[in-house]
Design a protein around this motif. Structure first.
Motif, mmCIF file in Angstrom:
data_model
loop_
_atom_site.group_PDB
_atom_site.id
_atom_site.type_symbol
_atom_site.label_atom_id
_atom_site.label_comp_id
_atom_site.label_asym_id
_atom_site.label_seq_id
_atom_site.Cartn_x
_atom_site.Cartn_y
_atom_site.Cartn_z
ATOM 1 N N PHE A 41 0.855 -1.191 0.000
ATOM 2 C CA PHE A 41 0.000 0.000 0.000
ATOM 3 C C PHE A 41 0.891 1.240 0.000
ATOM 4 O O PHE A 41 1.836 1.341 0.774
ATOM 5 C CB PHE A 41 -0.902 0.007 1.245
ATOM 6 C CG PHE A 41 -1.708 1.254 1.410
ATOM 7 C CD1 PHE A 41 -2.875 1.434 0.681
ATOM 8 C CD2 PHE A 41 -1.300 2.249 2.288
ATOM 9 C CE1 PHE A 41 -3.618 2.588 0.835
ATOM 10 C CE2 PHE A 41 -2.045 3.409 2.450
ATOM 11 C CZ PHE A 41 -3.206 3.571 1.715
ATOM 12 N N ARG A 42 0.578 2.185 -0.885
ATOM 13 C CA ARG A 42 1.384 3.406 -1.005
ATOM 14 C C ARG A 42 0.573 4.613 -0.529
ATOM 15 O O ARG A 42 -0.539 4.852 -0.994
ATOM 16 C CB ARG A 42 1.810 3.601 -2.458
ATOM 17 C CG ARG A 42 2.754 4.777 -2.664
ATOM 18 C CD ARG A 42 3.209 4.839 -4.100
ATOM 19 N NE ARG A 42 4.066 5.979 -4.363
ATOM 20 C CZ ARG A 42 4.326 6.449 -5.572
ATOM 21 N NH1 ARG A 42 3.803 5.849 -6.642
ATOM 22 N NH2 ARG A 42 5.104 7.499 -5.732
ATOM 23 N N TRP A 43 1.147 5.374 0.395
ATOM 24 C CA TRP A 43 0.540 6.577 0.942
ATOM 25 C C TRP A 43 1.329 7.770 0.412
ATOM 26 O O TRP A 43 2.512 7.918 0.702
ATOM 27 C CB TRP A 43 0.596 6.521 2.464
ATOM 28 C CG TRP A 43 0.005 7.702 3.165
ATOM 29 C CD1 TRP A 43 0.685 8.753 3.710
ATOM 30 C CD2 TRP A 43 -1.376 7.952 3.421
ATOM 31 N NE1 TRP A 43 -0.186 9.639 4.281
ATOM 32 C CE2 TRP A 43 -1.477 9.168 4.116
ATOM 33 C CE3 TRP A 43 -2.550 7.263 3.115
ATOM 34 C CZ2 TRP A 43 -2.680 9.713 4.539
ATOM 35 C CZ3 TRP A 43 -3.751 7.806 3.534
ATOM 36 C CH2 TRP A 43 -3.817 9.011 4.235
ATOM 37 N N VAL A 44 0.671 8.582 -0.415
ATOM 38 C CA VAL A 44 1.316 9.732 -1.045
ATOM 39 C C VAL A 44 0.515 10.982 -0.708
ATOM 40 O O VAL A 44 -0.702 11.018 -0.953
ATOM 41 C CB VAL A 44 1.380 9.575 -2.578
ATOM 42 C CG1 VAL A 44 2.058 10.781 -3.218
ATOM 43 C CG2 VAL A 44 2.092 8.304 -2.971
ATOM 44 N N THR A 45 1.203 11.995 -0.162
ATOM 45 C CA THR A 45 0.539 13.275 0.084
ATOM 46 C C THR A 45 1.377 14.412 -0.491
ATOM 47 O O THR A 45 2.600 14.339 -0.539
ATOM 48 C CB THR A 45 0.286 13.536 1.578
ATOM 49 O OG1 THR A 45 1.514 13.759 2.252
ATOM 50 C CG2 THR A 45 -0.466 12.389 2.234
#
Length: 143
Positions: A41-45
């Motif tokens: 899972f990739r969390w990009v902000t």
């Protein structure tokens, strides 16, 4: 006190979205982590430089078991119509920002126009999400 920390946009491709928001809009990357323990899972902000208190999450549309295929299709259909959500951006000079963003390759759906609240324009990101670029004038600018 409760405050907004992040807002989420669904995106088709996180790399493409990240390039758009950083290279074309000039936002900065806040977080970009992949969690192998959560199935990669990739969390990009991202967020505007100089406004560190709010981030936009560029969220890939997950598959099963989180979202079934029909729901995923519905999200993609809404995105294609620009109806999956809107981000409202403000600027001190809408026409100048419009020209700057167009020079960076942003394709606008609406050129700047005078409105009762100011000067307003619209564009979409590569996933179809709607963004508004507005210069607030008059009494609303003081808020």
């Amino acid at each position: 006190m409760i405050r907004i920390a992040t807002a989420q946009l669904w995106v088709h491709d996180q790399d493409e979205a990240l390039a758009f928001y950083t290279q074309k809009l000039g936002f900065e990357v806040r977080v970009d982590v992949t969690m192998p323990e959560m199935g990669n899972f990739r969390w990009v902000t991202v967020g505007p430089a100089g406004q560190p208190d709010i981030d936009i999450v560029l969220m890939a549309i997950p598959g099963a078991p989180m979202i079934d295929e029909q729901t995923g299709r519905q999200i993609r259909d809404l995105m294609a119509k620009g109806l999956a959500g809107t981000v409202f951006l403000t600027t001190e000079d809408c026409r100048a920002s419009y020209e700057e963003l167009r020079a960076r390759g942003v394709e606008f759906t609406e050129a700047p126009e005078e409105r009762p609240y100011g000067i307003d324009s619209g564009f979409r990101d590569p996933s179809g999400n709607s963004l508004r670029l507005t210069q607030i004038v008059g009494d609303l600018a003081a808020l």
